[in-house]
Design a protein around this motif. Structure first.
Motif, PDB file in Angstrom:
ATOM      1  N   VAL A 551     151.878 -23.033 -34.899  1.00 52.41           N
ATOM      2  CA  VAL A 551     152.802 -22.916 -36.028  1.00 52.41           C
ATOM      3  C   VAL A 551     154.229 -22.955 -35.488  1.00 52.41           C
ATOM      4  CG1 VAL A 551     153.680 -21.359 -37.808  1.00 52.41           C
ATOM      5  CG2 VAL A 551     151.216 -21.662 -37.519  1.00 52.41           C
ATOM      6  N   THR A 552     155.070 -23.801 -36.066  1.00 54.57           N
ATOM      7  CA  THR A 552     156.456 -23.900 -35.629  1.00 54.57           C
ATOM      8  C   THR A 552     157.384 -23.906 -36.838  1.00 54.57           C
ATOM      9  OG1 THR A 552     156.349 -26.316 -35.586  1.00 54.57           O
ATOM     10  CG2 THR A 552     155.883 -25.164 -33.520  1.00 54.57           C
ATOM     11  N   ALA A 553     158.585 -23.419 -36.617  1.00 51.47           N
ATOM     12  CA  ALA A 553     159.604 -23.398 -37.669  1.00 51.47           C
ATOM     13  C   ALA A 553     160.848 -24.067 -37.130  1.00 51.47           C
ATOM     14  CB  ALA A 553     159.909 -21.978 -38.093  1.00 51.47           C
ATOM     15  N   GLY A 554     161.350 -25.047 -37.874  1.00 51.95           N
ATOM     16  CA  GLY A 554     162.532 -25.771 -37.441  1.00 51.95           C
ATOM     17  C   GLY A 554     163.388 -26.173 -38.604  1.00 51.95           C
ATOM     18  N   PRO A 555     164.372 -27.039 -38.368  1.00 54.68           N
ATOM     19  CA  PRO A 555     165.279 -27.447 -39.450  1.00 54.68           C
ATOM     20  C   PRO A 555     164.582 -28.227 -40.560  1.00 54.68           C
ATOM     21  CG  PRO A 555     165.645 -28.720 -37.424  1.00 54.68           C
ATOM     22  CD  PRO A 555     164.752 -27.593 -37.069  1.00 54.68           C
ATOM     23  N   ASP A 556     163.441 -28.834 -40.244  1.00 55.03           N
ATOM     24  CA  ASP A 556     162.728 -29.600 -41.270  1.00 55.03           C
ATOM     25  C   ASP A 556     161.813 -28.715 -42.115  1.00 55.03           C
ATOM     26  OD1 ASP A 556     163.887 -31.933 -40.401  1.00 55.03           O
ATOM     27  OD2 ASP A 556     162.270 -32.354 -38.974  1.00 55.03           O
ATOM     28  N   GLY A 557     161.613 -27.469 -41.709  1.00 53.48           N
ATOM     29  CA  GLY A 557     160.753 -26.564 -42.458  1.00 53.48           C
ATOM     30  C   GLY A 557     159.704 -25.915 -41.580  1.00 53.48           C
ATOM     31  N   LEU A 558     158.698 -25.394 -42.216  1.00 51.71           N
ATOM     32  CA  LEU A 558     157.624 -24.678 -41.528  1.00 51.71           C
ATOM     33  C   LEU A 558     156.446 -25.633 -41.328  1.00 51.71           C
ATOM     34  CD1 LEU A 558     156.497 -21.932 -40.495  1.00 51.71           C
ATOM     35  CD2 LEU A 558     155.626 -21.555 -42.813  1.00 51.71           C
ATOM     36  N   ARG A 559     156.068 -25.835 -40.068  1.00 56.72           N
ATOM     37  CA  ARG A 559     154.979 -26.758 -39.732  1.00 56.72           C
ATOM     38  C   ARG A 559     153.704 -25.951 -39.510  1.00 56.72           C
ATOM     39  NH1 ARG A 559     152.611 -28.851 -35.151  1.00 56.72           N
ATOM     40  NH2 ARG A 559     151.971 -31.052 -35.228  1.00 56.72           N
ATOM     41  N   LEU A 560     152.690 -26.243 -40.348  1.00 60.73           N
ATOM     42  CA  LEU A 560     151.418 -25.524 -40.275  1.00 60.73           C
ATOM     43  C   LEU A 560     150.306 -26.458 -39.843  1.00 60.73           C
ATOM     44  CD1 LEU A 560     151.519 -23.454 -43.603  1.00 60.73           C
ATOM     45  CD2 LEU A 560     151.894 -22.590 -41.299  1.00 60.73           C
ATOM     46  N   PRO A 561     149.632 -26.176 -38.740  1.00 61.66           N
ATOM     47  CA  PRO A 561     148.474 -26.972 -38.322  1.00 61.66           C
ATOM     48  C   PRO A 561     147.352 -26.845 -39.345  1.00 61.66           C
ATOM     49  CG  PRO A 561     149.268 -25.575 -36.534  1.00 61.66           C
ATOM     50  CD  PRO A 561     149.948 -25.118 -37.789  1.00 61.66           C
ATOM     51  N   PRO A 562     146.278 -27.610 -39.215  1.00 63.22           N
ATOM     52  CA  PRO A 562     145.160 -27.535 -40.160  1.00 63.22           C
ATOM     53  C   PRO A 562     144.579 -26.121 -40.245  1.00 63.22           C
ATOM     54  CG  PRO A 562     144.939 -29.472 -38.769  1.00 63.22           C
ATOM     55  CD  PRO A 562     146.075 -28.674 -38.208  1.00 63.22           C
ATOM     56  N   GLN A 563     144.258 -25.710 -41.456  1.00 59.22           N
ATOM     57  CA  GLN A 563     143.626 -24.414 -41.737  1.00 59.22           C
ATOM     58  C   GLN A 563     144.324 -23.277 -40.969  1.00 59.22           C
ATOM     59  OE1 GLN A 563     139.337 -25.381 -40.986  1.00 59.22           O
ATOM     60  NE2 GLN A 563     139.125 -24.873 -43.153  1.00 59.22           N
ATOM     61  N   SER A 564     145.586 -23.125 -41.277  1.00 61.85           N
ATOM     62  CA  SER A 564     146.364 -22.074 -40.619  1.00 61.85           C
ATOM     63  C   SER A 564     147.201 -21.320 -41.642  1.00 61.85           C
ATOM     64  CB  SER A 564     147.265 -22.660 -39.530  1.00 61.85           C
ATOM     65  OG  SER A 564     148.240 -23.516 -40.111  1.00 61.85           O
ATOM     66  N   LEU A 565     147.731 -20.193 -41.206  1.00 62.90           N
ATOM     67  CA  LEU A 565     148.509 -19.309 -42.078  1.00 62.90           C
ATOM     68  C   LEU A 565     149.596 -18.659 -41.245  1.00 62.90           C
ATOM     69  CD1 LEU A 565     147.192 -16.797 -44.707  1.00 62.90           C
ATOM     70  CD2 LEU A 565     148.633 -15.949 -42.865  1.00 62.90           C
ATOM     71  N   ALA A 566     150.766 -18.491 -41.862  1.00 62.56           N
ATOM     72  CA  ALA A 566     151.871 -17.832 -41.172  1.00 62.56           C
ATOM     73  C   ALA A 566     152.587 -16.895 -42.137  1.00 62.56           C
ATOM     74  CB  ALA A 566     152.852 -18.863 -40.616  1.00 62.56           C
ATOM     75  N   ILE A 567     153.002 -15.754 -41.606  1.00 58.52           N
ATOM     76  CA  ILE A 567     153.801 -14.778 -42.358  1.00 58.52           C
ATOM     77  C   ILE A 567     155.185 -14.769 -41.734  1.00 58.52           C
ATOM     78  CG2 ILE A 567     153.942 -12.387 -43.130  1.00 58.52           C
ATOM     79  CD1 ILE A 567     150.898 -12.211 -42.408  1.00 58.52           C
ATOM     80  N   CYS A 568     156.193 -15.010 -42.571  1.00 59.29           N
ATOM     81  CA  CYS A 568     157.525 -15.251 -42.033  1.00 59.29           C
ATOM     82  C   CYS A 568     158.597 -14.477 -42.795  1.00 59.29           C
ATOM     83  CB  CYS A 568     157.877 -16.750 -42.127  1.00 59.29           C
ATOM     84  SG  CYS A 568     156.629 -17.873 -41.502  1.00 59.29           S
ATOM     85  N   ARG A 569     159.707 -14.250 -42.116  1.00 61.29           N
ATOM     86  CA  ARG A 569     160.962 -13.945 -42.776  1.00 61.29           C
ATOM     87  C   ARG A 569     161.619 -15.275 -43.073  1.00 61.29           C
ATOM     88  NH1 ARG A 569     161.821  -8.886 -44.874  1.00 61.29           N
ATOM     89  NH2 ARG A 569     161.293  -7.254 -43.366  1.00 61.29           N
ATOM     90  N   ALA A 570     161.975 -15.497 -44.328  1.00 61.90           N
ATOM     91  CA  ALA A 570     162.503 -16.792 -44.720  1.00 61.90           C
ATOM     92  C   ALA A 570     163.682 -16.619 -45.653  1.00 61.90           C
ATOM     93  CB  ALA A 570     161.416 -17.628 -45.376  1.00 61.90           C
ATOM     94  N   THR A 571     164.525 -17.647 -45.728  1.00 68.60           N
ATOM     95  CA  THR A 571     165.721 -17.583 -46.565  1.00 68.60           C
ATOM     96  C   THR A 571     165.742 -18.659 -47.634  1.00 68.60           C
ATOM     97  OG1 THR A 571     166.902 -18.975 -44.966  1.00 68.60           O
ATOM     98  CG2 THR A 571     167.103 -16.579 -44.719  1.00 68.60           C
ATOM     99  N   GLN A 572     164.725 -19.503 -47.669  1.00 68.03           N
ATOM    100  CA  GLN A 572     164.728 -20.578 -48.657  1.00 68.03           C
ATOM    101  C   GLN A 572     163.366 -20.689 -49.316  1.00 68.03           C
ATOM    102  OE1 GLN A 572     166.223 -24.298 -47.225  1.00 68.03           O
ATOM    103  NE2 GLN A 572     165.481 -25.454 -48.971  1.00 68.03           N
ATOM    104  N   ASP A 573     163.331 -20.651 -50.633  1.00 75.09           N
ATOM    105  CA  ASP A 573     162.108 -20.813 -51.404  1.00 75.09           C
ATOM    106  C   ASP A 573     161.762 -22.298 -51.465  1.00 75.09           C
ATOM    107  OD1 ASP A 573     160.764 -19.050 -54.052  1.00 75.09           O
ATOM    108  OD2 ASP A 573     160.377 -21.189 -53.806  1.00 75.09           O
TER     109      ASP A 573
END
Length: 576
Positions: A551-573
């Motif tokens: 799982v990675t987070a960058g300027p393009d958004g949150l990248r989720l591999p197949p069948q994965s889940l991430a819990i994040c602090r985020a600033t954009q809906d």
């Protein structure tokens, strides 16, 4: 020793004790009484009603020889407790762990279960919910065929064994919820009929004759069940009760049995100085179940919520047969996460009618939700569980949701052992036809019914958890995921916030590949259900916990591999 029994229609009642029968004196209200000074703790006894019997005591506190044997006097004062500093647990903010004593360990006893409490303590669950412990026919059973409702199954360790288990749980800081069955009694060993009008004379449900809660003589029948509930909470130091299938309680009185029970339990909570919870299993989707008595409700602390299970199960498994039909796609999952239930007055395809009512104003902690439980696993023909990838996603959503989460034993490490239905009836007719009755019960559920024989001992033995699985890396990894999820839920107030108006959900309305649940203003739970990598327009400041290292987070958004889940602090809906 005073022996008392209720038998309002009898003309003569005797107590069979200490090698002889002694006549009992008739008292007001249909009660019979005999004083036997030489009897005491451990004395065997039974009742003879109008020459019939001898029968076990309807309020027998111990059945040392099983359901067909005599009762035994049991003095609660003979057990020494060590939980005097226990102040109880509130259901709010808690995580529940459901287990079946007979299959939780290889030994299948309370004593053996105590040895595994360290595992539950490290998992950080707050309550253990144990399936019914009333005496049953034979040596193995789910517990819903119970009789002698005031006693404890000797196979598990009897009344002292249950007390020792509760005492040990309290030392670990864990509360105990006991599953009790008041809507029917088992078909074998039920000797209540000779004593009085305990039953209504009609089939109350698929499982048996309706209990008499509103007919002639029902005052004492209601007291029988209410005093049973109070016994567990008072004399066994139990912290809450799970009430099985309350929709099968036939009660037309102005004050429903549940409301009467709720008032009695509230009174007892004041006396013992600790919170006491009542959790109803209800198929009605009726919010009155969990509304307070003064608001016109039935006063239950919480209720099981099958809609959440069905929505989660469909999302992570793809199954849409039977009662899962209405829950296909992510719309149902989004609705339960933001409204509590899916069926809130609309059409139910499975029931072929409108079902439920909105849970407006009901906080999420009053709804107990799960990815698996004994019913949803055991109602499958083979009792098979969800695979690990599905559990990882399901647990990630459940343990970050507004509900009171409940886990089913072994789920936390992805146990491969099944949990099918099993029993051990003594009567050949019941034993030989049990499988057919079970298949008939699930007619129309969409299963190709290929189930193991519930009467075969091997079916029971196969259901016992294999704790050796924890030595395997994949199982240990999943356990760590569950531990981390529970720890994060307890660390972040947003994740246990029960207010549905603080939950926002965005999801893929076309392919059903992804869903984002916002908890509060800045915590998001993002899930990729698909077999392809997805990138979501979520501006992440911190990834708090992820089910995949990629799982990675960058300027393009949150990248989720197949069948994965991430819990994040985020600033954009993602809506923006």
């Amino acid at each position: 020793m005073i022996f008392e029994v209720w038998a309002p229609k009898a003309t003569a009642v005797e107590v069979d004790v200490l090698g002889g029968r002694r006549p009992m004196e008739q008292r007001p209200g249909g009660w019979w009484r005999a004083d036997v000074p030489e009897a005491g703790h451990g004395t065997r006894y039974a009742y003879v009603v109008d020459g019939g019997g001898p029968y076990p005591d309807p309020r027998s506190r111990r059945q040392p020889e099983g359901i067909f044997g005599p009762s035994a006097v049991y003095d609660h004062g003979h057990f020494t407790w060590s939980d005097e500093r226990w102040t109880g647990r509130d259901l709010r903010g808690s995580v529940i762990y459901e287990l079946h004593v007979g299959t939780f360990t290889q030994e299948g006893t309370f004593e053996a279960a105590i040895e595994r409490l360290g595992h539950l303590s490290e998992l950080c669950v707050d309550f253990v919910e144990i399936m019914p412990v009333a005496p049953v026919p034979g040596g193995r059973n789910w517990g819903y065929d119970g009789v002698d409702l005031y006693a404890v199954n000797e196979t598990y360790g009897g009344p002292d064994g249950l007390k020792s288990f509760v005492d040990a749980c309290h030392r670990e800081g864990i509360g105990v919820i006991l599953d009790v069955v008041y809507n029917h009694l088992g078909p074998s060993g039920n000797f209540l009929h000779p004593f009085g009008p305990y039953f209504g004379g009609f089939e109350g449900s698929y499982w048996g004759e309706a209990v008499n809660l509103d007919g002639p003589g029902s005052d004492e029948v209601r007291r029988y069940f209410i005093e049973n509930a109070l016994q567990w909470l008072r004399d066994y130091h139990i912290d809450g009760l799970r009430l099985d299938a309350v929709h099968a309680l036939h009660d037309k009185r102005a004050t429903h049995l549940l409301a009467e029970l709720s008032a009695e339990v509230d009174t007892l909570a004041c006396a013992v100085g600790r919170p006491l919870s009542l959790i109803a299993e209800s198929d009605l989707n009726d919010p009155r179940m969990v509304r307070s008595l003064d608001a016109g409700g039935l006063g239950m602390t919480a209720q099981w919520n099958d809609d959440v299970h069905h929505a989660l199960h469909t999302a992570v498994s793809g199954e849409t047969h039977g009662y899962y039909e209405d829950f296909s796609g992510l719309r149902a999952l989004a609705k339960v996460l933001t409204h509590g239930v899916f069926h809130d007055g609309g059409h139910s395809t499975f029931r072929e009618r409108a079902h439920g009512s909105p849970y407006t104003g009901v906080p999420g902690h009053r709804l107990v939700a799960c990815v698996q439980n004994h019913d949803q696993v055991g109602n499958r023909p083979a009792g098979d569980r969800l695979p690990m990838p599905a559990l990882k996603l399901g647990a990630g959503l459940l343990l970050t949701s507004p509900f009171t989460p409940m886990l089913f034993m072994g789920e936390e490490w992805g146990a491969r052992t099944p949990f099918p239905f099993f029993s051990d009836h003594v009567e050949p007719e019941l034993r030989d036809t049990e499988g057919g009755r079970r298949e008939k019960e699930f007619d129309g559920f969409g299963y190709a019914w290929e189930a193991p024989n519930p009467s075969d001992e091997q079916t029971f033995l196969n259901a016992k958890l294999d704790w050796g699985e924890l030595k395997e890396e994949a199982h240990w990894s999943l356990l760590c995921w569950y531990r981390d999820l529970i720890a994060l839920r307890k660390a972040l107030p947003e994740l246990s916030d029960p207010r549905f108006d603080r939950v926002r959900v965005t999801y893929d309305r076309e392919g059903g590949d992804w869903l984002v649940m916002w908890r509060g203003e800045s915590v998001c739970v993002a899930v990729n259900f698909s077999g392809e990598t997805v990138t979501l327009p979520v501006r992440v400041s911190t990834v708090l916990l992820a089910a995949d290292d990629n799982v990675t987070a960058g300027p393009d958004g949150l990248r989720l591999p197949p069948q994965s889940l991430a819990i994040c602090r985020a600033t954009q809906d993602p809506d923006t």
